[in-house]
Scaffold this active site. Structure first.
Site, PDB file in Angstrom:
ATOM      1  N   ARG A  93      -3.910   7.998  12.791  1.00  0.00           N
ATOM      2  CA  ARG A  93      -2.929   6.735  12.986  1.00  0.00           C
ATOM      3  C   ARG A  93      -1.985   6.874  13.782  1.00  0.00           C
ATOM      4  O   ARG A  93      -1.097   5.990  13.872  1.00  0.00           O
ATOM      5  CB  ARG A  93      -3.378   5.725  11.681  1.00  0.00           C
ATOM      6  CG  ARG A  93      -5.003   5.310  11.724  1.00  0.00           C
ATOM      7  CD  ARG A  93      -5.267   4.575  10.541  1.00  0.00           C
ATOM      8  NE  ARG A  93      -6.446   3.916  10.507  1.00  0.00           N
ATOM      9  CZ  ARG A  93      -6.752   3.217   9.754  1.00  0.00           C
ATOM     10  NH1 ARG A  93      -5.743   1.872   9.133  1.00  0.00           N
ATOM     11  NH2 ARG A  93      -8.422   2.951   9.330  1.00  0.00           N
ATOM     12  N   GLU A 125      -9.107  -3.070  17.663  1.00  0.00           N
ATOM     13  CA  GLU A 125      -8.207  -3.798  16.936  1.00  0.00           C
ATOM     14  C   GLU A 125      -6.926  -3.267  17.092  1.00  0.00           C
ATOM     15  O   GLU A 125      -6.713  -2.091  16.832  1.00  0.00           O
ATOM     16  CB  GLU A 125      -8.528  -3.521  15.520  1.00  0.00           C
ATOM     17  CG  GLU A 125      -7.883  -4.502  14.692  1.00  0.00           C
ATOM     18  CD  GLU A 125      -8.502  -4.709  13.055  1.00  0.00           C
ATOM     19  OE1 GLU A 125      -8.363  -3.531  12.570  1.00  0.00           O
ATOM     20  OE2 GLU A 125      -8.792  -5.590  12.382  1.00  0.00           O
TER      21      GLU A 125
HETATM   22  C1  B12 Z   1      -3.544  -3.930   0.343  1.00  0.00           C
HETATM   23  C2  B12 Z   1      -4.536  -2.584   0.827  1.00  0.00           C
HETATM   24  C3  B12 Z   1      -4.109  -2.516   1.962  1.00  0.00           C
HETATM   25  C4  B12 Z   1      -3.204  -3.052   2.962  1.00  0.00           C
HETATM   26  C5  B12 Z   1      -1.726  -2.422   2.222  1.00  0.00           C
HETATM   27  C6  B12 Z   1      -1.020  -2.771   2.508  1.00  0.00           C
HETATM   28  C7  B12 Z   1       0.389  -2.067   2.626  1.00  0.00           C
HETATM   29  N1  B12 Z   1       1.197  -1.465   3.121  1.00  0.00           N
HETATM   30  O1  B12 Z   1       0.247  -1.806   1.026  1.00  0.00           O
HETATM   31  C8  B12 Z   1      -3.904  -2.365   4.048  1.00  0.00           C
HETATM   32  C9  B12 Z   1      -4.433  -3.551   4.845  1.00  0.00           C
HETATM   33  C10 B12 Z   1      -3.027  -2.554   5.295  1.00  0.00           C
HETATM   34  C11 B12 Z   1      -4.259  -1.343   3.771  1.00  0.00           C
HETATM   35  C12 B12 Z   1      -4.593   0.098   4.684  1.00  0.00           C
HETATM   36  C13 B12 Z   1      -5.790   0.509   4.577  1.00  0.00           C
HETATM   37  N2  B12 Z   1      -6.247   1.076   3.471  1.00  0.00           N
HETATM   38 CO1  B12 Z   1      -6.111  -0.039   1.699  1.00  0.00          CO
HETATM   39  N3  B12 Z   1      -6.482  -1.082   0.487  1.00  0.00           N
HETATM   40  C14 B12 Z   1      -5.275  -2.133  -0.354  1.00  0.00           C
HETATM   41  C15 B12 Z   1      -6.600  -2.476  -1.315  1.00  0.00           C
HETATM   42  C16 B12 Z   1      -7.451  -3.787  -0.755  1.00  0.00           C
HETATM   43  C17 B12 Z   1      -5.455  -3.060  -2.128  1.00  0.00           C
HETATM   44  C18 B12 Z   1      -4.068  -2.185  -2.250  1.00  0.00           C
HETATM   45  C19 B12 Z   1      -2.903  -2.880  -3.357  1.00  0.00           C
HETATM   46  O2  B12 Z   1      -2.023  -3.336  -3.080  1.00  0.00           O
HETATM   47  N4  B12 Z   1      -3.754  -2.748  -5.112  1.00  0.00           N
HETATM   48  C20 B12 Z   1      -2.342  -3.371  -6.052  1.00  0.00           C
HETATM   49  C21 B12 Z   1      -1.794  -2.604  -6.381  1.00  0.00           C
HETATM   50  C22 B12 Z   1      -0.596  -3.246  -7.108  1.00  0.00           C
HETATM   51  O3  B12 Z   1      -2.567  -1.575  -6.865  1.00  0.00           O
HETATM   52  P1  B12 Z   1      -2.235  -0.560  -6.419  1.00  0.00           P
HETATM   53  O4  B12 Z   1      -1.689   0.143  -4.843  1.00  0.00           O
HETATM   54  O5  B12 Z   1      -4.063   0.497  -6.890  1.00  0.00           O
HETATM   55  O6  B12 Z   1      -1.145   0.124  -7.582  1.00  0.00           O
HETATM   56  C23 B12 Z   1      -1.073   0.835  -8.842  1.00  0.00           C
HETATM   57  C24 B12 Z   1      -2.894   1.929 -10.324  1.00  0.00           C
HETATM   58  O7  B12 Z   1      -3.232   2.137  -8.462  1.00  0.00           O
HETATM   59  C25 B12 Z   1      -1.323   2.981 -10.360  1.00  0.00           C
HETATM   60  N5  B12 Z   1      -0.228   3.677  -9.830  1.00  0.00           N
HETATM   61  C26 B12 Z   1      -0.197   4.070  -8.114  1.00  0.00           C
HETATM   62  N6  B12 Z   1       0.378   5.519  -8.535  1.00  0.00           N
HETATM   63  C27 B12 Z   1       0.466   5.538  -9.269  1.00  0.00           C
HETATM   64  C28 B12 Z   1       1.145   7.131 -10.234  1.00  0.00           C
HETATM   65  C29 B12 Z   1       0.976   6.848 -11.642  1.00  0.00           C
HETATM   66  C30 B12 Z   1       2.308   8.368 -12.022  1.00  0.00           C
HETATM   67  C31 B12 Z   1       0.901   5.580 -11.960  1.00  0.00           C
HETATM   68  C32 B12 Z   1       0.712   6.478 -13.312  1.00  0.00           C
HETATM   69  C33 B12 Z   1       0.346   5.108 -11.742  1.00  0.00           C
HETATM   70  C34 B12 Z   1       0.263   4.919 -10.123  1.00  0.00           C
HETATM   71  O8  B12 Z   1       0.226   1.594 -10.725  1.00  0.00           O
HETATM   72  C35 B12 Z   1      -0.171   0.870  -9.988  1.00  0.00           C
HETATM   73  C36 B12 Z   1       0.852  -0.898  -9.943  1.00  0.00           C
HETATM   74  O9  B12 Z   1       0.326  -1.067 -10.738  1.00  0.00           O
HETATM   75  C37 B12 Z   1      -6.988  -1.119  -1.978  1.00  0.00           C
HETATM   76  C38 B12 Z   1      -8.502  -1.363  -2.694  1.00  0.00           C
HETATM   77  C39 B12 Z   1      -8.195  -1.864  -3.965  1.00  0.00           C
HETATM   78  N7  B12 Z   1      -7.305  -1.410  -4.979  1.00  0.00           N
HETATM   79  O10 B12 Z   1      -8.648  -3.053  -3.844  1.00  0.00           O
HETATM   80  C40 B12 Z   1      -7.204  -0.919  -0.407  1.00  0.00           C
HETATM   81  C41 B12 Z   1      -7.515   1.101  -0.181  1.00  0.00           C
HETATM   82  C42 B12 Z   1      -6.384   1.791  -1.018  1.00  0.00           C
HETATM   83  N8  B12 Z   1      -7.257   0.982   0.742  1.00  0.00           N
HETATM   84  C43 B12 Z   1      -7.881   2.076   1.747  1.00  0.00           C
HETATM   85  C44 B12 Z   1      -7.915   2.908   2.336  1.00  0.00           C
HETATM   86  C45 B12 Z   1      -9.080   4.073   2.775  1.00  0.00           C
HETATM   87  C46 B12 Z   1      -7.476   2.134   4.601  1.00  0.00           C
HETATM   88  C47 B12 Z   1      -6.481   2.692   4.996  1.00  0.00           C
HETATM   89  C48 B12 Z   1      -6.700   4.172   5.038  1.00  0.00           C
HETATM   90  C49 B12 Z   1      -7.596   1.808   6.061  1.00  0.00           C
HETATM   91  C50 B12 Z   1      -9.022   1.983   6.237  1.00  0.00           C
HETATM   92  N9  B12 Z   1      -9.227   3.651   6.411  1.00  0.00           N
HETATM   93  O11 B12 Z   1     -10.147   1.650   5.455  1.00  0.00           O
HETATM   94  C51 B12 Z   1      -5.356   2.246   5.426  1.00  0.00           C
HETATM   95  C52 B12 Z   1      -4.340   2.499   6.014  1.00  0.00           C
HETATM   96  C53 B12 Z   1      -3.327   3.313   6.408  1.00  0.00           C
HETATM   97  C54 B12 Z   1      -2.590   4.204   5.992  1.00  0.00           C
HETATM   98  N10 B12 Z   1      -1.734   5.052   6.797  1.00  0.00           N
HETATM   99  O12 B12 Z   1      -2.178   4.334   4.563  1.00  0.00           O
HETATM  100  C55 B12 Z   1      -8.947   2.947   0.236  1.00  0.00           C
HETATM  101  C56 B12 Z   1      -8.980   4.109   0.063  1.00  0.00           C
HETATM  102  C57 B12 Z   1      -9.888   4.961   0.172  1.00  0.00           C
HETATM  103  C58 B12 Z   1      -9.724   6.596  -1.390  1.00  0.00           C
HETATM  104  N11 B12 Z   1      -8.634   6.544  -1.732  1.00  0.00           N
HETATM  105  O13 B12 Z   1     -11.208   6.646  -0.873  1.00  0.00           O
HETATM  106  C59 B12 Z   1      -8.656   1.550  -0.460  1.00  0.00           C
HETATM  107  C60 B12 Z   1      -8.960   1.745  -2.070  1.00  0.00           C
HETATM  108  C61 B12 Z   1     -10.371   0.391  -0.057  1.00  0.00           C
HETATM  109  C62 B12 Z   1     -11.621   1.435  -0.005  1.00  0.00           C
HETATM  110  N12 B12 Z   1     -11.873   1.193  -1.021  1.00  0.00           N
HETATM  111  O14 B12 Z   1     -11.415   1.385   1.055  1.00  0.00           O
HETATM  112  N13 B12 Z   1      -4.563  -1.257   2.740  1.00  0.00           N
END
Ligand code: B12
Lengths: 137, 483
Positions: free
Chosen positions: B100, B171
């Site tokens: 990508r 897409e």
């Molecule tokens: C929204 C989302 C997207 C949006 C992102 C929009 C944007 N630009 O931000 C879109 C649709 C664009 C997207 C794209 C992709 N996504 Co996405 N996405 C999500 C989703 C549904 C929610 C993420 C989110 O915003 N959560 C809300 C925030 C508040 O939570 P968070 O991100 O988890 O962060 C919190 C904690 O993790 C923690 N945390 C994070 N880092 C750290 C570090 C420390 C030190 C600490 C203490 C805590 C901490 O604190 C944060 C705040 O509370 C997740 C799945 C899920 N969680 O349900 C997948 C997910 C993260 N995505 C995933 C993937 C793979 C992608 C893509 C690569 C597409 C794909 N192949 O399917 C692309 C990304 C391309 C790229 N270059 O990065 C995967 C990752 C898979 C994995 N790790 O095995 C997930 C898990 C979905 C899945 N199960 O497949 N995504």
């Protein structure tokens, strides 16, 4: 308290929502947060840490390539003179649903001080960081 | 080349093409003539446009998963499993994140490490590295239409390769695959690069080959107000149509409130058709509904609840297809089993609701009217600041914050808009930034949010936004205090 942390999302990872929330949470907890945002190379983390004389680097990786992207960060920190800087990693660090203890072990072996499973709330990291930096609440 | 919303001449296209095919060694195996011959032989049941048309005519909703792993054999096994066990109607190939970003060298490392580790070290299928030969092998191994799903600001080589391999849908778009997916790619560049992808599809159309294009509706997937995503979808549809694309699927990501979601889908389809007509484009339009794109619950049973609710809404809205999530969503890329479970839960719900639509009501009518009005405010202004040129208007509109996508990572996005849910869970706007709504519309949003604040006995503010971001993951739609 005046402790500085560098915050960012490593590699080619564009997930921005958690990063924005972490910035706010760590700031509200009294840290000076240097947020370098999404899609940051190891070098960008390191130069931000040097420039701001940071106490810790908080790496997020959500998209699954965390294992490849984080490898060698500790060694590069050492080379850059950031000896013993705290390294934390969190997010969805590896591809797929894997046994957490294995993932944690792999990241600790890479030199991370603390490693967090998916969905860890910012408060957990904040409390650990206060503990590791000897900050009293 | 200067960015304008004008169909590229063949000369312009083929000049750029020479360079594009040199980006990576596999590019030299793309031969337009041979590709056309190959595409002409794609049987109807493996053609995206044909299958979508049939579904639309029969009034059914098709289910499509997301899926992709690094190695060809594994990818084929995965897709066959989703087809045979998962009962998918349409197949994807989700492309990995290095591709990508056009970092094909890093894909090579990921491929090698995947071979060594015996598991995929990439989060998707690196189609450019596998080339036409590899992509054809995938296409020939399955029995359903195949689409590339990614998030690539510059998808020119990728598009060349996948279409030449019989994949009849792609897409993406110059806005929707840039602003949510990149940090520092300019809109001029991504819009031009997607004009190329669209022109390629246009060229195939001229050769009598129908290929489907699908702008990415949900954007950041996080509380995106319907009119914002609908405006972007319609704009990308118009930009694609100008380059000769004739088969378009416009999409929308579930927000969670049933009436708002159905209204958004209806508004999208009706308004897009109006705009296509107004600008003289002949487009066959279908729709796609994305199950909840924000943070998911970790508990798998709870995740099925979210998946089923999305499926129900898709059916009741009459979407042509629905993009399916899995019980592993909150944790990581799903196993093939978890992925198949997501599709099966979806299909069960779709089948139970087959033929049913949400009946028109006063609430639904009002919501449709509101979304259309807002969408029109935005699109009119984009044309205005572009002095009539839609592509230039997009660039200007982002600079000015007229187009503004919540939580997007791009530095070309103003990021001043803040959404929050009202008391019924519909997504409203808390801070408008420079979104060009009328005062009347702004007052309505405010009133809705105040109503929620009163119920929750707190002020309207940023904490509501944070609570809403976490809410679905914690089992609720609206982020109430002490959830
Ligand atoms: C929204 C989302 C997207 C949006 C992102 C929009 C944007 N630009 O931000 C879109 C649709 C664009 C997207 C794209 C992709 N996504 Co996405 N996405 C999500 C989703 C549904 C929610 C993420 C989110 O915003 N959560 C809300 C925030 C508040 O939570 P968070 O991100 O988890 O962060 C919190 C904690 O993790 C923690 N945390 C994070 N880092 C750290 C570090 C420390 C030190 C600490 C203490 C805590 C901490 O604190 C944060 C705040 O509370 C997740 C799945 C899920 N969680 O349900 C997948 C997910 C993260 N995505 C995933 C993937 C793979 C992608 C893509 C690569 C597409 C794909 N192949 O399917 C692309 C990304 C391309 C790229 N270059 O990065 C995967 C990752 C898979 C994995 N790790 O095995 C997930 C898990 C979905 C899945 N199960 O497949 N995504």
């Amino acid at each position: 308290m005046g402790k500085t942390v560098v915050l960012g999302v490593i590699g080619a990872d564009c997930h921005a929502v958690g990063n924005k929330i972490l910035e706010r949470a760590f700031s509200d907890a009294g840290f000076n947060v240097v947020n370098i945002g999404v899609m940051c190379s190891q070098e960008e983390f390191i130069s931000a840490a040097i420039e701001t004389n940071a106490d810790a680097i908080l790496v997020s990786s959500l998209y699954g390539h965390g294992e490849i992207d984080c490898r060698g960060l500790r060694e590069k920190c050492d080379e850059a003179g950031l000896k013993n800087i705290l390294l934390y990693a969190g997010g969805n660090l590896v591809v797929g649903k894997q046994e957490w203890s294995d993932v944690e072990k792999r990241f600790k072996e890479m030199g991370f001080n603390r490693v967090y499973p998916p969905g860890t709330s910012p408060e957990v990291g904040i409390n650990d960081l206060k503990h590791d930096l000897g900050i009293e609440d | 080349m200067e960015l304008k919303n004008k169909k590229w001449t063949e000369e312009e296209f083929f000049k750029v093409r020479q360079e594009v095919l040199n980006h990576w060694p596999t590019g030299k195996d793309v031969d337009l003539e041979k590709a056309a011959e190959y595409l002409k032989k794609v049987p109807e049941h493996k053609s995206f446009p044909a299958k979508l048309k049939k579904a639309k005519e029969e009034g059914i909703t098709l289910a499509q998963p997301r899926a992709g792993v690094a190695l060809i054999e594994d990818h084929i096994n995965l897709l066959k499993y989703l087809q045979d066990v998962g009962e998918a109607d349409l197949l994807p190939s989700t492309i990995d994140s290095y591709t990508r970003q056009n970092r094909y060298n890093e894909c090579e490392i990921g491929l090698e490490e995947s071979r060594k580790a015996g598991r995929s070290m990439l989060n998707g299928f690196p189609a450019v590295n596998h080339g036409v030969e590899g992509c054809k092998r995938v296409f020939e191994a399955v029995d359903l239409p195949l689409q590339a799903r990614h998030g690539t600001p510059d998808a020119r080589l990728l598009s060349e390769i996948i279409h030449a391999s019989g994949w009849t849908s792609n897409e993406g778009g110059g806005i929707s695959y840039n602003i949510p997916y990149a940090k520092s790619v300019s809109l001029e560049k991504s819009l031009l690069d997607w004009q190329y992808c669209d022109r390629l599809v246009g060229l195939y159309e001229e050769m009598g080959i129908s290929i489907n294009r699908e702008p990415f509706g949900p954007l950041t997937g996080t509380l995106v107000p319907p009119s914002i995503s609908n405006a972007v979808a319609i704009i990308e549809g118009l930009l694609a149509a100008e380059q000769g694309v004739k088969n378009i699927t416009l999409g929308y990501g579930q927000c969670g409130n049933l009436v708002q979601d159905v209204a958004a889908m209806k508004a999208l389809e009706e308004q897009a058709n109006e705009y296509f007509k107004m600008y003289g484009y002949d487009v066959y339009l279908t729709t796609v509904f994305h199950q909840w794109m924000g943070g998911f619950p970790q508990d798998e049973a709870k995740a099925f609840g979210v998946i089923s609710w999305g499926s129900a809404t898709a059916a009741l809205a009459g979407a042509t297809k629905v993009i399916v999530k899995t019980p592993h969503e909150a944790v990581g890329i799903p196993t093939k089993e978890a992925n198949a479970q997501g599709i099966k839960a979806t299909k069960q719900t779709l089948n139970l609701l087959r033929g049913q639509r949400l009946p028109m009501s006063k609430e639904l009518e009002e919501e449709i009217k509101l979304i259309k009005m807002e969408t029109k405010c935005i699109i009119d202004k984009v044309f205005e600041v572009g002095k009539g040129d839609l592509a230039q208007g997009v660039v200007k509109a982002f600079e000015m914050g007229i187009l503004d996508i919540p939580f997007a990572p791009s530095k070309y996005n103003a990021g001043r808009i803040l959404p929050a849910r009202d008391n019924n869970g519909a997504v409203r706007i808390l801070e408008f930034g420079n979104i060009p709504f009328t005062q009347e519309i702004k007052d309505f949003h405010r009133k809705q949010l105040e109503e929620r604040a009163k119920v929750e006995k707190r002020e309207v503010g940023f904490q509501m936004v944070v609570d809403d971001i976490y809410a679905v993951g914690k089992g609720f739609l609206v982020g109430r205090p002490n959830m």
